[in-house]
Structure formats: structure tokens, C-alpha cells
Design a protein around this motif. Sequence first.
Motif, PDB file in Angstrom:
ATOM      1  N   ARG A  93      13.714  35.741  -9.555  1.00  0.00           N
ATOM      2  CA  ARG A  93      14.589  34.557  -9.498  1.00  0.00           C
ATOM      3  C   ARG A  93      15.523  34.764  -8.305  1.00  0.00           C
ATOM      4  NH1 ARG A  93      17.190  33.782 -15.393  1.00  0.00           N
ATOM      5  NH2 ARG A  93      15.699  35.388 -15.958  1.00  0.00           N
ATOM      6  N   VAL A  94      15.298  33.994  -7.244  1.00  0.00           N
ATOM      7  CA  VAL A  94      16.062  34.240  -6.019  1.00  0.00           C
ATOM      8  C   VAL A  94      16.440  32.927  -5.336  1.00  0.00           C
ATOM      9  CG1 VAL A  94      13.893  34.556  -4.709  1.00  0.00           C
ATOM     10  CG2 VAL A  94      15.996  35.484  -3.779  1.00  0.00           C
ATOM     11  N   VAL A  95      17.647  32.900  -4.751  1.00  0.00           N
ATOM     12  CA  VAL A  95      18.015  31.786  -3.865  1.00  0.00           C
ATOM     13  C   VAL A  95      18.391  32.342  -2.499  1.00  0.00           C
ATOM     14  CG1 VAL A  95      18.728  29.973  -5.491  1.00  0.00           C
ATOM     15  CG2 VAL A  95      20.374  31.719  -4.790  1.00  0.00           C
ATOM     16  N   VAL A  96      18.092  31.551  -1.463  1.00  0.00           N
ATOM     17  CA  VAL A  96      18.308  31.989  -0.084  1.00  0.00           C
ATOM     18  C   VAL A  96      19.001  30.881   0.708  1.00  0.00           C
ATOM     19  CG1 VAL A  96      17.182  32.884   1.987  1.00  0.00           C
ATOM     20  CG2 VAL A  96      16.063  33.139  -0.245  1.00  0.00           C
ATOM     21  N   PRO A  97      20.311  30.967   0.854  1.00  0.00           N
ATOM     22  CA  PRO A  97      20.964  30.000   1.725  1.00  0.00           C
ATOM     23  C   PRO A  97      20.847  30.488   3.168  1.00  0.00           C
ATOM     24  CG  PRO A  97      22.597  31.389   0.630  1.00  0.00           C
ATOM     25  CD  PRO A  97      21.251  31.914   0.238  1.00  0.00           C
ATOM     26  N   GLY A  98      20.724  29.588   4.122  1.00  0.00           N
ATOM     27  CA  GLY A  98      20.678  30.091   5.498  1.00  0.00           C
ATOM     28  C   GLY A  98      20.474  29.039   6.559  1.00  0.00           C
ATOM     29  N   ARG A  99      20.606  29.523   7.790  1.00  0.00           N
ATOM     30  CA  ARG A  99      20.541  28.667   8.967  1.00  0.00           C
ATOM     31  C   ARG A  99      19.099  28.493   9.421  1.00  0.00           C
ATOM     32  NH1 ARG A  99      24.316  29.673  13.993  1.00  0.00           N
ATOM     33  NH2 ARG A  99      23.452  31.757  13.875  1.00  0.00           N
ATOM     34  N   CYS A 100      18.726  27.283   9.797  1.00  0.00           N
ATOM     35  CA  CYS A 100      17.378  26.999  10.266  1.00  0.00           C
ATOM     36  C   CYS A 100      17.459  26.229  11.584  1.00  0.00           C
ATOM     37  CB  CYS A 100      16.649  26.147   9.242  1.00  0.00           C
ATOM     38  SG  CYS A 100      16.697  26.842   7.588  1.00  0.00           S
ATOM     39  N   PHE A 101      16.332  26.206  12.282  1.00  0.00           N
ATOM     40  CA  PHE A 101      16.325  25.627  13.631  1.00  0.00           C
ATOM     41  C   PHE A 101      15.088  24.764  13.855  1.00  0.00           C
ATOM     42  CE2 PHE A 101      18.142  29.783  13.244  1.00  0.00           C
ATOM     43  CZ  PHE A 101      19.388  29.667  13.833  1.00  0.00           C
ATOM     44  N   ARG A 102      15.271  23.657  14.529  1.00  0.00           N
ATOM     45  CA  ARG A 102      14.104  22.879  14.956  1.00  0.00           C
ATOM     46  C   ARG A 102      14.372  22.262  16.304  1.00  0.00           C
ATOM     47  NH1 ARG A 102      11.788  20.126   9.351  1.00  0.00           N
ATOM     48  NH2 ARG A 102      12.074  22.055   8.175  1.00  0.00           N
ATOM     49  N   ASN A 103      13.285  22.120  17.061  1.00  0.00           N
ATOM     50  CA  ASN A 103      13.409  21.498  18.372  1.00  0.00           C
ATOM     51  C   ASN A 103      13.467  19.989  18.191  1.00  0.00           C
ATOM     52  OD1 ASN A 103      13.391  20.850  21.030  1.00  0.00           O
ATOM     53  ND2 ASN A 103      11.246  21.407  21.384  1.00  0.00           N
ATOM     54  N   GLU A 104      14.673  19.478  17.989  1.00  0.00           N
ATOM     55  CA  GLU A 104      14.852  18.050  17.707  1.00  0.00           C
ATOM     56  C   GLU A 104      15.486  17.350  18.898  1.00  0.00           C
ATOM     57  OE1 GLU A 104      14.036  16.578  14.946  1.00  0.00           O
ATOM     58  OE2 GLU A 104      14.168  18.016  13.287  1.00  0.00           O
ATOM     59  N   ALA A 105      15.138  16.071  19.043  1.00  0.00           N
ATOM     60  CA  ALA A 105      15.943  15.218  19.912  1.00  0.00           C
ATOM     61  C   ALA A 105      17.135  14.846  19.043  1.00  0.00           C
ATOM     62  CB  ALA A 105      15.160  13.978  20.303  1.00  0.00           C
ATOM     63  N   THR A 106      18.331  15.370  19.382  1.00  0.00           N
ATOM     64  CA  THR A 106      19.458  15.225  18.450  1.00  0.00           C
ATOM     65  C   THR A 106      20.010  13.799  18.438  1.00  0.00           C
ATOM     66  OG1 THR A 106      20.993  15.953  20.133  1.00  0.00           O
ATOM     67  CG2 THR A 106      20.145  17.636  18.662  1.00  0.00           C
ATOM     68  N   ASP A 107      20.393  13.391  17.239  1.00  0.00           N
ATOM     69  CA  ASP A 107      21.124  12.131  17.064  1.00  0.00           C
ATOM     70  C   ASP A 107      21.961  12.276  15.796  1.00  0.00           C
ATOM     71  OD1 ASP A 107      19.517  11.652  14.819  1.00  0.00           O
ATOM     72  OD2 ASP A 107      18.104  10.393  15.921  1.00  0.00           O
ATOM     73  N   VAL A 108      22.494  11.185  15.256  1.00  0.00           N
ATOM     74  CA  VAL A 108      23.413  11.323  14.115  1.00  0.00           C
ATOM     75  C   VAL A 108      22.770  11.998  12.901  1.00  0.00           C
ATOM     76  CG1 VAL A 108      24.997   9.457  14.705  1.00  0.00           C
ATOM     77  CG2 VAL A 108      22.943   8.942  13.386  1.00  0.00           C
ATOM     78  N   ARG A 109      21.432  11.952  12.807  1.00  0.00           N
ATOM     79  CA  ARG A 109      20.785  12.562  11.644  1.00  0.00           C
ATOM     80  C   ARG A 109      19.947  13.793  11.979  1.00  0.00           C
ATOM     81  NH1 ARG A 109      17.345   8.850   9.018  1.00  0.00           N
ATOM     82  NH2 ARG A 109      17.612   7.398  10.746  1.00  0.00           N
ATOM     83  N   HIS A 110      19.776  14.108  13.247  1.00  0.00           N
ATOM     84  CA  HIS A 110      18.962  15.260  13.628  1.00  0.00           C
ATOM     85  C   HIS A 110      19.760  16.235  14.469  1.00  0.00           C
ATOM     86  CE1 HIS A 110      16.079  12.003  12.815  1.00  0.00           C
ATOM     87  NE2 HIS A 110      15.369  12.979  12.278  1.00  0.00           N
TER      88      HIS A 110
END
Length: 342
Positions: free
Chosen positions: A190-207
Motif C-alpha cells: 500500500r503506497v502513495v507517491v506524490p511528486g513532480r512530473c514533466f511533459r514537453n507541452e506548449a504551455t497555456d493556462v491549462r498546460h
Amino acid sequence: MKKQLDELQEAFAKQVEKITDREELERLKTEFLGRKGKLKDLMQQMAGLADEERKLIGKRANEVKEAIEQSFSEIENRLSASEREGAMEREWIDVTQPVLGAVGKGSLHPVTQVQQDLEDLFSSMGFVIADGPELESDFYNFTALNIPPTHPARDMQDTFYIEGQTNVVMRTHTSPVQVRSMRKWGTPLRVVVPGRCFRNEATDVRHEHTFHQLEGLVVDKGISMADMKGVLETVAQHLYGKDTRVRLRPKFYPFVEPGVNGEVTCFLCKGEGCRLCKKTGWLEVFGAGMVHPNVLREGGIDPDVYSGFAFGFGLTRLVMLKYGIDDIRHLESGDLRFLKQF
Ligand code: DAH
């Protein structure tokens, strides 16, 4: 000799007027009253006078000496007074002035606040809290999660790569810690993993290229979808209140079978339909499903004996919904005007 004394007194009177600082004062003191000073000089000359005259001149010389000393002490008092005034002027402080440039008390980032709240909740349900590398191997990020190198699902999660390194990526989700945890702890899990993730997005208000997730994984004998729904409902009700419901609809994720898209009743309109939920009454906040047998195998667990469920919350999305943040880019901006509101 009397004339010399008068002249001396006159000369003194002239010079004394010019004294403006202590240095000048000390210089004049030595000049007139010092061991080799003018007055001493005259006194020595008196030794050669007749008794009668020496008495008279002596008396006069003493008067001159006292007068000079008197003026020195007056000047000294005056200098001290003005020094005190100067100090008051220099050391003057305005006690009503607000503290300028002081570093104020900080506060936790809103993502950290929601993360810690969920960590507490999951700890209370017996979950361990785990961590994983942000620069992840291609294997854990994709292959071990049933996404082989040629799988089209890789296209949906473009990320950042390291020059000259073909087998590491900036992790696109927290799911790679699933297989890491299985290999590390085995079953039951039973495990939870909070953390930072990354994606190559064209950034806007939702990305945004950087965002946060919270992954969960439960593996044991006889785990079913009902267990999954129970845990997810507990989380939803913890976040949005007791009357919050959870809706699961089929969705494909390569690492679960079946896979679902998880929604919760919109906390703003209570399911009526509003701007926040785009008139649907539901808010999409997580993906989940029963762990795919291939993934269990990668983790060294026999899928014929064990089963499990996994889920991934968009932690950043939870934070945006909770605080009504309308632009995801505020979260990683480091802008104090934004951060001070939490
Ligand atoms: N990793 C998925 C994503 O980033 C979210 C997810 C979906 C996680 C289903 C899960 C899951 O654990 O079972 O889009």
C-alpha cells in the motif's frame, strides 16, 4: 612683566574664540597651560623678581591662570553639549516606521499544503509514502508500465531528454514508482507517491511543462475494483465533503485493465452544472484501474495469486480547483505576489 601677562590674556582671548572642536581645544591648552606653555614660561621668569613685586605679579598670574582655566572648562561644556546633540541627531529613529526589507515569515506552497493533507489521509489508511527519481529510466517510465518502445501511447507523453543519453527521461508521470515499489517491498503493498512530473507541452493556462501528481498502488490477494472505489471515495469525500460521489468511466491506460477515468461531483454546484464543471456536474480528477498483469510481472509479483489497483491524481489540478486558480503557470512561477496568498 604685568604687561606680558596682559598680552598673554589678550592673545588667549583672541584664540579662544576660534575653538570649534576638541583638537583645537587641546592644542590651546598645551600652548597656554602646558608644562612648557606660555604661562609656565612667565612664572619661571618671576623667580628673578624682588619679593614685593613677585607677590603682586604672582597674584595677577594666578588670576590669569584661573580665568584661562575657567574659559577652557566653559568651552569643554559647550563642546560636550553639542556632541550630545549631534549623537541624538545621528541616532534618531522613527519607531513608527514599518520594517523595510525584512524577510517575512514564509508559507508552504499550495501544492505542498494539499500534498501534505493527502499524505496524512493515506498514512491513516496504512499507506507508505514513497519517492522516486525525477530523471527516470525509459524502462520504468514506459516499458515496465506495459508501454513498449513502439507503443503509440508514448506519443501522448512527450517529455524532455538528456543529450547523449538514450535511456533516461524526465518522468512524465509518477507511475514509474509503481514497479519500483513492487520490486522494493513486494506484497502486500500500500503506497502513495506524490511528486513532480514533466511533459514537453506548449504551455497555456491549462498546460505546463512541470506539474504534480499523486500516485497510489495497492497489491494484495483478492483486491477488487470495489476496494478501489472505496479508497477513491474516501479521498474524494475528504477533499470535497461527505456528500461527494465518485463516477468511474472506462478509459484506456496501458498499465491497467480495466482502466477508468475518475470524476467527482462538482463541489461548486453540487452536481447541478456550472462554469467550473462545464455544465456536466462532474470534475475529472484522476485516472485509475486494476493493475495490468504485465506490470505485476515486471514488479516480480505473480498475477495469478495477487491483484491490485492503481490511481493517479492530478495534484496540480486538485490545487487549482481547490483555490480557484485560473492559470496553471502561476504555480511554478515563483511569483511572491501569487505565493503570499496561501
Ligand atoms: N499516469 C497516468 C497519467 O499521467 C495517470 C494514471 C492513470 C495513473 C491510471 C494510474 C492509473 O495509476 O491507474 O496520465
